[in-house]
Design a protein around this motif. Structure first.
Motif: not given
Ligand code: ADP
Ligand code: ASP
Ligand code: MG
Length: 431
Positions: A148-159, A161-162
């Motif tokens: 809930e803190l580190v917001v990322t895209d959905d590039c799973h396993q290598a996301a 960061v937003d």
């Protein structure tokens, strides 16, 4: 100003290690303090194996692996809390049940998505135990879910960061209310709430993300070595500690494969001039290494990095054409598509040499595709040696008695590829 501490798997591998971590934190009373924690010991490897077992049909192998994970974590809880295990045991059991439930729910999904929904539990389990233990040891804590803190895209396993969204989510965590904030490394979440991971060994990067977004004063990464050395002290018997180096130099070392800091860690810290300290969780008196803006010491000591299990590809056009930009573009494009990284790239008029990690699932399709259009010579089981700030005498001594299969050199970096068989065992850096 906030301090960020990061503890890797080795520093919390069992109950005794978690107890030592409690003693360490009781001694370093800096506040506000954010503590980023990895999964216990080799839990991430165990979760990867669990995922494979699950994808192969969830038979006994899956059940056994899940039970082992459960038992290992509960054993640490029992050893730490004795007869007062109640609430922590419940939380660990609930996480194991949730892991089992989640992985089933997502079993039909793409592998990398399924991976992230499953493997994130290593850090959720470890932080649950660590946070409860710190409370037990008299330190007020706040457990935070990094998804809930580190917001990322959905590039799973290598996301990816937003940064802006993450900065908004962490706002206020630098307020000093006396509590230690405990959160997970390695994991993040999309805006839609799916779990993501940042890439193996990514907890160092997590610490840097939080430090960047909180404008922290300093990041300290606690390791099983006193600091950053000019070569892996496990492989080089006379490695020297680098007491102070610059962000740029540390990025070079990490990028070339020094497995002590995740390469993505330095950039976010460099941008805000946040110093990174690497120090020992085993020997609190040992002088640490500091990475910062000062470049004065970068060239004083040559640094050496070994990458093993490498494959060398020598790629030539079939029709005596040149290895021009168009062909290089084509070949490197295929490398990107395969998700592979070349530790060494060297070109000649009619040749492109690539030294790659021998990752079979990705390598074999790449080689097959290249062989369809080019003449490809391949050697496996090699070692890539990278030396920063070397002189000719050092390179000659390191190469003595070894066949050099490929090499590349610029003003500050020399690279050589040797047969792996000639590189096993302990190394000594020649004087
Ligand atoms: P973590 O517990 O944070 O995951 P790692 O095991 O990833 O820690 O990193 C620490 C290890 O990195 C050390 O045990 C050491 O063998 C290895 N290492 C590789 N290169 C270096 C280097 N140049 N300096 C210090 N340690 C290094
Ligand atoms: N637990 C994760 C891994 O083993 C992340 C980390 O330890 O940095 O890769
Ligand atoms: Mg690690």
């Amino acid at each position: 100003m906030t301090q960020v501490f990061k503890f890797g798997g080795a520093s919390i591998q069992d109950a005794a290690a978690i107890r030592r971590l409690g003693e360490l934190l009781a001694r370093f009373r800096a506040r506000p303090l954010v503590v980023v924690v990895s999964a216990m010991g080799k839990t991430t490897n165990a979760l990867e194996a669990l995922l494979e077992a699950a994808r192969e049909g969830e038979g006994d192998d899956y059940r056994d692996r899940l039970e082992t994970l459960r038992r290992e974590h509960l054993a640490a809880v029992e050893s730490l809390f004795g007869t007062r295990t109640g609430p922590v045991t419940e939380r660990v059991e609930a996480l194991i049940t949730e892991l089992d439930r989640r992985h089933r729910r997502h079993a039909g999904r793409e592998r990398s998505f399924h991976y992230d929904q499953t493997v994130c539990f290593g850090e959720l389990l470890s932080t649950t135990i660590v946070s409860a233990w710190l409370e037990e040891a008299g330190m007020a804590t706040q457990w935070l879910d990094a998804r809930e803190l580190v917001v990322t895209d959905d590039c799973h396993q290598a996301a990816n960061v937003d940064w802006q969204a993450t900065a908004e989510r962490v706002r206020g965590l630098d307020r000093d209310d006396g509590r230690i904030r405990v959160t997970q490394g390695f994991i993040g979440g999309t805006a839609e709430g799916a779990s993501t991971t940042l890439g193996r060994e990514g907890s160092d990067f997590s610490a840097a993300i939080l430090a960047h977004c909180l404008d922290a004063e300093e990041v300290t990464i606690w390791k099983d070595v006193p600091g950053l050395f000019n070569a892996d002290p496990r492989r080089f018997d006379n490695a020297l500690q680098l007491e102070q180096i610059s962000y740029g130099e540390a990025i070079e070392l990490a990028w070339h494969g020094a497995k002590v800091i995740h390469p993505k860690t330095l950039g976010p810290l460099q941008q805000k001039a946040i110093p990174l300290t690497v120090r020992s969780f085993q020997d609190l008196e040992a002088p640490p290494s500091t990475i910062g803006r000062d470049t004065r010491f970068d060239t004083q000591t040559p640094s050496l990095i070994l990458r093993e299990a490498q494959t060398l590809l020598e790629i030539r056009p079939r029709d005596f054409a040149f290895m021009d930009e168009a062909r290089q573009h084509d070949i490197l494009g295929r490398l990107v598509e395969a998700g592979l990284h070349a530790g060494l790239i060297d070109s000649g008029a009619m040749r492109l040499s690539l030294c790659l990690d021998g990752h079979p699932e990705r390598l074999e399709p790449l080689v097959a595709s290249l062989c369809a259009d080019y003449a490809v010579a391949r050697r496996d089981d090699l070692t890539l040696l990278t030396v920063r700030h070397a002189d000719d005498a050092l390179l000659a001594a390191l190469g003595a008695g070894r066949d050099c299969l490929a090499e590349r050199r610029n003003a500050d970096t020399a690279q050589r590829v040797f047969p792996g068989s000639q590189c096993r065992g302990t190394w000594h850096i020649p004087a």
